[in-house]
Design an enzyme around this catalytic site. Structure first.
Site, PDB file in Angstrom:
ATOM      1  N   ASP A 162       0.804  -1.051  -0.133  1.00  0.00           N
ATOM      2  CA  ASP A 162      -0.113   0.281  -0.013  1.00  0.00           C
ATOM      3  C   ASP A 162       0.791   1.400   0.054  1.00  0.00           C
ATOM      4  O   ASP A 162       0.423   2.186   0.766  1.00  0.00           O
ATOM      5  CB  ASP A 162      -0.916  -0.149   1.179  1.00  0.00           C
ATOM      6  N   GLU A 408       3.155  -8.363   7.241  1.00  0.00           N
ATOM      7  CA  GLU A 408       2.028  -8.950   6.862  1.00  0.00           C
ATOM      8  C   GLU A 408       1.972 -10.148   5.820  1.00  0.00           C
ATOM      9  O   GLU A 408       1.289 -10.101   4.844  1.00  0.00           O
ATOM     10  CB  GLU A 408       0.866  -8.040   6.257  1.00  0.00           C
ATOM     11  N   TYR A 464      -6.814  -3.471  12.850  1.00  0.00           N
ATOM     12  CA  TYR A 464      -7.412  -2.253  12.238  1.00  0.00           C
ATOM     13  C   TYR A 464      -8.917  -2.298  13.051  1.00  0.00           C
ATOM     14  O   TYR A 464      -9.915  -1.914  12.150  1.00  0.00           O
ATOM     15  CB  TYR A 464      -7.428  -1.858  10.894  1.00  0.00           C
ATOM     16  N   GLU A 499       0.784  -1.527  14.074  1.00  0.00           N
ATOM     17  CA  GLU A 499       0.058  -0.856  13.186  1.00  0.00           C
ATOM     18  C   GLU A 499      -1.613  -0.841  13.823  1.00  0.00           C
ATOM     19  O   GLU A 499      -2.017  -1.777  14.169  1.00  0.00           O
ATOM     20  CB  GLU A 499      -0.094  -1.111  11.573  1.00  0.00           C
TER      21      GLU A 499
HETATM   22  C1  BDP Z   1      -1.466  -2.684   6.421  1.00  0.00           C
HETATM   23  C2  BDP Z   1      -0.055  -2.634   6.078  1.00  0.00           C
HETATM   24  C3  BDP Z   1       0.139  -0.924   5.601  1.00  0.00           C
HETATM   25  C4  BDP Z   1      -1.186  -0.059   5.087  1.00  0.00           C
HETATM   26  C5  BDP Z   1      -2.101  -0.148   6.048  1.00  0.00           C
HETATM   27  C6  BDP Z   1      -3.378   0.502   5.627  1.00  0.00           C
HETATM   28  O1  BDP Z   1       1.012  -2.983   6.632  1.00  0.00           O
HETATM   29  O2  BDP Z   1       1.261  -0.893   4.600  1.00  0.00           O
HETATM   30  O3  BDP Z   1      -0.918   1.050   4.640  1.00  0.00           O
HETATM   31  O4  BDP Z   1      -2.413  -1.599   6.451  1.00  0.00           O
HETATM   32  O5  BDP Z   1      -4.492  -0.204   5.179  1.00  0.00           O
HETATM   33  O6  BDP Z   1      -2.208  -3.570   5.694  1.00  0.00           O
HETATM   34  O7  BDP Z   1      -3.534   1.663   5.930  1.00  0.00           O
END
Ligand code: BDP
Length: 588
Positions: A162, A408, A464, A499
């Site tokens: 991404d 990932e 997330y 993240e």
């Molecule tokens: C994760 C990735 C990261 C993406 C992020 C996203 O590690 O590179 O930018 O999600 O979706 O999957 O913002």
């Protein structure tokens, strides 16, 4: 390979500036021998910089294939020893010629390589340096990708990560001179016991009958000396390297033969220890909690080109917000960034460019990740080389506290276990300091499904909840987050949430908070922090992302990925102030 540093025996000059540049859409440059003469129909291109955001036509910005760079350089008259050209990074594949003679090819867009040109130049010569740069991603590059043909007949690059596939000569190029035989490598291992510290060093050199002397100084004052290829330098009343206080000693290594000193190398050294103990991550024997970000090398106009001013701004913002750590998501950053982290006392999780080893992500492919002709033995061999090269480059940086060998990847299958098991072992063997090693786990492989994380020294999770799942429902997101983190805590290892984040358009407000608004980013982060604070095994929170960054276009992205706590031009969103209050009121 030691990084170029000016010492009594080593010199270098930077070749940055404006080079001649042209696209090679029909890939004829090699056959037509473009390196043998001045590049025809060339335009100027900045080095270092990505070329993509300097050009204005879509076909050029999104170009897939070879481009050519060329410059003239003069070998200083006094340089009678070995002469090399050192590239800090060329993305992704580089072929190098001097005056029409092809001298080297290097694959891998984020790590340095050097080309010995001694036999092709004389002191005082002016020569032509030509570099063919190919940005094509295949199943055997890292990151991987596939080239497709569009309905309109254009070549298009598909990839499973991404961030925009920026390309070019991204970091400084240096013409360097050093003795024909000399210091090849230096390893340091540091230790602490009360007020005493020590530096165990090992020097690899190729000077026949060479004798090594090692001197450790503190602000110019000698604190310890030793002779021999390896040895211990004891430091009384040590000033340890700590978070926020990156105290650096300087190690000077000299190799002499019967005729006197032959080569000298200097290395900044921070004296500190790193260890994992149950679910704690220890720095100098004390538990640490990582507060910081996954970042990107990404800026307006220069793309992934390195720029000191922009990085100094980033470090100033890290300090302002109270961050103590970062991850080099999703590739090794410029060595200058690690130097800055060493001096600032910022901890680094150092990552390889193995991002997107997962065909289920970002556009997907509907085909398995692993298998012959996809991520296979050849990819694995290259991956092993990248791990070895990353650790060889960064092993002596005190800021590096862990290695991430992939972001990932697919991690729930037999193929994934067979692929990653040996790579984790290789990374452990490659690091003389034996820092913790892991992969960064994807949400698609939660606790109970991921089979690679249990093989790692730490648990690193990208999650997330509240954004890609439970969107807009932070109460449910918190329930899901707590349940999964508690399950991982049962593994008895430190957990770093590498993240978590929410896309946020600066200036978009909503009461009550709604996804994409500044209010939602604040509430999202607060909800996650409350969960993290309740689970002892969570020893780190890295918000995704430090700043907004460029991605390829798509229906999930509005002007790139907007999960930054800072905008792409490095101004705070509202959430930055909230995060600052939390982080600055915490212990270092
Ligand atoms: C994760 C990735 C990261 C993406 C992020 C996203 O590690 O590179 O930018 O999600 O979706 O999957 O913002």
């Amino acid at each position: 390979m030691l990084r170029p540093r000016e010492t009594a025996t080593r010199e270098h000059r930077r070749l940055d500036g404006r080079w001649a540049f042209r696209f090679d859409p029909d890939d004829v440059g090699v056959d037509e021998d473009w390196a043998a003469r001045p590049l025809r129909d060339a335009r100027e291109m900045a080095v270092p910089a990505s070329y993509n955001d300097i050009v204005t036509r879509r076909e050029e910005r999104e170009y897939v294939g070879a481009v050519w760079y060329q410059t003239e350089l003069r070998i200083p008259r006094g340089w009678h020893e070995r002469v090399l050209v050192h590239f800090e990074s060329v993305t992704h594949t580089a072929t190098v010629w001097v005056d029409g003679v092809r001298l080297a090819e290097h694959q891998g867009g984020y790590l340095p390589f050097e080309v010995d040109i001694t036999d092709h130049v004389d002191p005082g010569d002016t020569v032509r340096l030509t570099v063919r740069v190919d940005n094509t991603l295949t199943w055997h590059t890292l990151p991987p990708g596939v080239v497709e043909t569009t309905a309109a007949g254009e070549r298009a690059q598909r990839y499973f990560h991404d961030f925009f596939n920026y390309a070019g000569i991204h970091r400084p190029v240096r013409l360097t001179s050093r003795p024909p035989a000399g210091i090849v490598d230096v390893d340091v291992m540091t230790g602490l016991a009360g007020r005493s510290g020590w530096v165990d060093y090992a020097v690899d050199h190729d000077v026949e009958g060479g004798r090594v002397r090692a001197t450790l100084t503190d602000a110019g004052v000698t604190v310890a000396e030793a002779v021999g290829d390896r040895g211990r330098l004891d430091v009384a009343d040590v000033v340890a390297w700590e978070i926020g206080r990156g105290h650096l000693y300087e190690l000077t290594v000299t190799v002499s033969d019967a005729g006197g000193p032959v080569d000298e190398y200097r290395l900044p050294v921070g004296i500190r220890t790193v260890a994992v103990d149950g679910h704690r991550l220890l720095l100098n024997g004390e538990p640490v909690y990582l507060r910081g970000f996954g970042m990107h090398e990404d800026h307006v106009t220069i793309g992934k080109g390195h720029n000191d001013a922009l990085w100094l701004r980033d470090f100033a913002l890290l300090e302002w917000i109270g961050a103590n750590s970062l991850r080099t998501s999703h590739y090794p950053y410029s060595e200058d960034v690690l130097d800055m982290a060493d001096r600032a006392g910022v901890l680094v999780i150092d990552e390889t460019p193995a991002v997107g080893l997962n065909t289920a992500l970002f556009g997907g492919l509907g085909a398995p990740t692993f298998g012959p002709g996809r991520v296979d033995d050849e990819t694995r061999r290259h991956h092993a080389e990248e791990i070895a090269a990353l650790i060889a480059r960064d092993k002596n940086h005190p800021c590096v506290v862990a290695w991430s060998i992939a972001n990932e990847p697919e991690s729930h299958t037999d193929e994934a276990v067979a692929y990653f098991g040996p790579l984790l072992e290789e990374a452990r063997r490659a690091d003389p300091q034996r820092r913790p090693v892991g992969i960064v786990n994807v949400m698609l492989a939660p606790h109970g499904r991921c089979r690679v994380t249990p093989l790692c020294d730490l648990v690193m999770l990208n999650r997330y909840w509240g954004w890609y799942t439970h969107t807009g429902d932070l109460a449910s997101a918190a329930v899901a987050a707590r349940a999964e983190l508690e399950a991982w805590a049962g593994e008895g290892k430190p957990i770093i949430v590498t993240e978590y984040g929410a896309d946020t358009l600066p200036g978009l407000h909503a009461l009550p908070a709604e996804p994409w608004s500044e209010e939602y980013q604040i509430e999202y982060l607060e909800a996650m922090h409350e969960v993290f604070d309740g689970i002892e095994a969570v020893v780190g929170e890295h918000i995704w992302n430090f700043a907004d960054f460029a991605t390829r276009s798509g229906i999930m992205r509005v002007g790139g990925n907007r999960k930054g706590v800072f905008t792409r031009d490095r101004q705070p969103k509202a959430a930055a102030h909230v995060v600052r209050r939390r982080w600055r009121s915490a212990a270092p």
